[in-house]
Design a protein around this motif. Structure first.
Motif, PDB file in Angstrom:
ATOM      1  N   LEU A 125      12.425  50.998 185.669  1.00 40.65           N
ATOM      2  CA  LEU A 125      12.532  49.597 186.082  1.00 40.65           C
ATOM      3  C   LEU A 125      13.938  49.295 186.578  1.00 40.65           C
ATOM      4  O   LEU A 125      14.917  49.886 186.128  1.00 40.65           O
ATOM      5  CB  LEU A 125      12.231  48.661 184.907  1.00 40.65           C
ATOM      6  CG  LEU A 125      10.822  48.659 184.340  1.00 40.65           C
ATOM      7  CD1 LEU A 125      10.769  47.793 183.090  1.00 40.65           C
ATOM      8  CD2 LEU A 125       9.832  48.174 185.374  1.00 40.65           C
ATOM      9  N   ASN A 126      14.031  48.343 187.469  1.00 44.45           N
ATOM     10  CA  ASN A 126      15.308  47.808 187.916  1.00 44.45           C
ATOM     11  C   ASN A 126      15.088  46.312 188.118  1.00 44.45           C
ATOM     12  O   ASN A 126      14.680  45.875 189.196  1.00 44.45           O
ATOM     13  CB  ASN A 126      15.765  48.493 189.208  1.00 44.45           C
ATOM     14  CG  ASN A 126      17.195  48.155 189.546  1.00 44.45           C
ATOM     15  OD1 ASN A 126      17.920  47.561 188.754  1.00 44.45           O
ATOM     16  ND2 ASN A 126      17.610  48.527 190.740  1.00 44.45           N
ATOM     17  N   CYS A 127      15.334  45.524 187.060  1.00 38.26           N
ATOM     18  CA  CYS A 127      15.041  44.089 187.059  1.00 38.26           C
ATOM     19  C   CYS A 127      16.335  43.281 187.151  1.00 38.26           C
ATOM     20  O   CYS A 127      17.350  43.655 186.564  1.00 38.26           O
ATOM     21  CB  CYS A 127      14.318  43.692 185.778  1.00 38.26           C
ATOM     22  SG  CYS A 127      12.799  44.596 185.469  1.00 38.26           S
ATOM     23  N   LEU A 128      16.273  42.164 187.853  1.00 39.28           N
ATOM     24  CA  LEU A 128      17.405  41.252 187.940  1.00 39.28           C
ATOM     25  C   LEU A 128      16.912  39.840 187.650  1.00 39.28           C
ATOM     26  O   LEU A 128      16.017  39.339 188.332  1.00 39.28           O
ATOM     27  CB  LEU A 128      18.049  41.314 189.325  1.00 39.28           C
ATOM     28  CG  LEU A 128      19.288  40.445 189.515  1.00 39.28           C
ATOM     29  CD1 LEU A 128      20.432  40.962 188.645  1.00 39.28           C
ATOM     30  CD2 LEU A 128      19.704  40.427 190.976  1.00 39.28           C
TER      31      LEU A 128
ATOM     32  N   ASP B 295      18.729  53.470 178.979  1.00 41.12           N
ATOM     33  CA  ASP B 295      18.352  52.141 179.467  1.00 41.12           C
ATOM     34  C   ASP B 295      19.497  51.177 179.173  1.00 41.12           C
ATOM     35  O   ASP B 295      20.131  51.282 178.121  1.00 41.12           O
ATOM     36  CB  ASP B 295      17.070  51.665 178.786  1.00 41.12           C
ATOM     37  CG  ASP B 295      15.887  52.597 179.044  1.00 41.12           C
ATOM     38  OD1 ASP B 295      15.979  53.438 179.954  1.00 41.12           O
ATOM     39  OD2 ASP B 295      14.887  52.476 178.332  1.00 41.12           O
ATOM     40  N   PHE B 296      19.733  50.227 180.087  1.00 41.02           N
ATOM     41  CA  PHE B 296      20.909  49.367 179.957  1.00 41.02           C
ATOM     42  C   PHE B 296      20.629  47.938 180.398  1.00 41.02           C
ATOM     43  O   PHE B 296      19.860  47.705 181.311  1.00 41.02           O
ATOM     44  CB  PHE B 296      22.062  49.904 180.820  1.00 41.02           C
ATOM     45  CG  PHE B 296      22.426  51.317 180.516  1.00 41.02           C
ATOM     46  CD1 PHE B 296      23.259  51.617 179.456  1.00 41.02           C
ATOM     47  CD2 PHE B 296      21.930  52.361 181.282  1.00 41.02           C
ATOM     48  CE1 PHE B 296      23.585  52.927 179.158  1.00 41.02           C
ATOM     49  CE2 PHE B 296      22.254  53.674 180.999  1.00 41.02           C
ATOM     50  CZ  PHE B 296      23.087  53.953 179.934  1.00 41.02           C
TER      51      PHE B 296
ATOM     52  N   VAL C 225      13.549  57.113 183.928  1.00 42.14           N
ATOM     53  CA  VAL C 225      12.186  57.627 184.076  1.00 42.14           C
ATOM     54  C   VAL C 225      11.681  58.241 182.777  1.00 42.14           C
ATOM     55  O   VAL C 225      10.488  58.432 182.600  1.00 42.14           O
ATOM     56  CB  VAL C 225      12.079  58.651 185.223  1.00 42.14           C
ATOM     57  CG1 VAL C 225      12.350  57.987 186.547  1.00 42.14           C
ATOM     58  CG2 VAL C 225      13.014  59.816 185.001  1.00 42.14           C
ATOM     59  N   ASP C 226      12.603  58.534 181.843  1.00 47.62           N
ATOM     60  CA  ASP C 226      12.241  59.089 180.534  1.00 47.62           C
ATOM     61  C   ASP C 226      11.593  57.991 179.701  1.00 47.62           C
ATOM     62  O   ASP C 226      11.982  56.833 179.775  1.00 47.62           O
ATOM     63  CB  ASP C 226      13.497  59.628 179.831  1.00 47.62           C
ATOM     64  CG  ASP C 226      13.182  60.291 178.508  1.00 47.62           C
ATOM     65  OD1 ASP C 226      12.019  60.690 178.301  1.00 47.62           O
ATOM     66  OD2 ASP C 226      14.101  60.406 177.689  1.00 47.62           O
ATOM     67  N   HIS C 227      10.647  58.354 178.864  1.00 49.83           N
ATOM     68  CA  HIS C 227       9.951  57.353 178.060  1.00 49.83           C
ATOM     69  C   HIS C 227      10.011  57.718 176.570  1.00 49.83           C
ATOM     70  O   HIS C 227       9.009  57.670 175.871  1.00 49.83           O
ATOM     71  CB  HIS C 227       8.504  57.222 178.538  1.00 49.83           C
ATOM     72  CG  HIS C 227       7.961  55.833 178.390  1.00 49.83           C
ATOM     73  ND1 HIS C 227       8.491  54.761 179.050  1.00 49.83           N
ATOM     74  CD2 HIS C 227       6.941  55.356 177.653  1.00 49.83           C
ATOM     75  CE1 HIS C 227       7.813  53.673 178.729  1.00 49.83           C
ATOM     76  NE2 HIS C 227       6.863  54.012 177.880  1.00 49.83           N
ATOM     77  N   ALA C 228      11.196  58.066 176.085  1.00 50.63           N
ATOM     78  CA  ALA C 228      11.377  58.421 174.671  1.00 50.63           C
ATOM     79  C   ALA C 228      11.344  57.172 173.799  1.00 50.63           C
ATOM     80  O   ALA C 228      11.589  56.070 174.264  1.00 50.63           O
ATOM     81  CB  ALA C 228      12.710  59.140 174.494  1.00 50.63           C
ATOM     82  N   SER C 229      11.083  57.348 172.512  1.00 47.76           N
ATOM     83  CA  SER C 229      11.059  56.234 171.567  1.00 47.76           C
ATOM     84  C   SER C 229      12.467  55.733 171.284  1.00 47.76           C
ATOM     85  O   SER C 229      13.441  56.453 171.428  1.00 47.76           O
ATOM     86  CB  SER C 229      10.427  56.678 170.248  1.00 47.76           C
ATOM     87  OG  SER C 229       9.097  57.067 170.472  1.00 47.76           O
TER      88      SER C 229
END
Length: 104
Positions: free
Chosen positions: A15-18, A43-44, A83-87
């Motif tokens: 995702l890249n949300c603003l 993620d940030f 793109v990683d979906h780790a917990s």
């Protein structure tokens, strides 16, 4: 109130949300996170005064950040996921966040 996509469920990868906020002239914006489980590896969330001047950079993890107040009447929140979906943690709680904003 603003929140990660799919809140209270897990947000998606890549995702890249603003999010942009604008207070009435002469007022500032105070952003207070109420739920914060952001994947620490990749993620940030970055909070800006307007669209250019960072106020808080690369927020992530499980500790709720301190409230952020803009020096102007504009604020932008950028949320980027890998793109990683780790917990998020060993209990596999869904990665998510939520914040309230007020004009001060």
């Amino acid at each position: 109130m603003i929140a990660s996509p799919n809140f209270p469920n897990e947000y998606d990868p890549n995702l890249n949300c603003l999010y942009t906020l604008k207070a009435p002239l002469g007022m500032k914006i105070r952003l207070t996170f109420t739920d914060f489980l952001v994947k620490k590896c990749c993620d940030f969330i970055t909070v800006f005064d307007g669209l250019a001047n960072p106020l808080q950079i690369a927020m992530n993890g499980q500790d709720i950040p301190s409230p952020v107040t803009s020096p102007s009447n504009r604020m932008a929140i950028k949320f980027t996921t890998s793109v990683d979906h780790a917990s998020v943690n060993a209990t596999t709680e869904p990665a998510r966040w939520q914040a309230i904003y007020t004009f001060v």
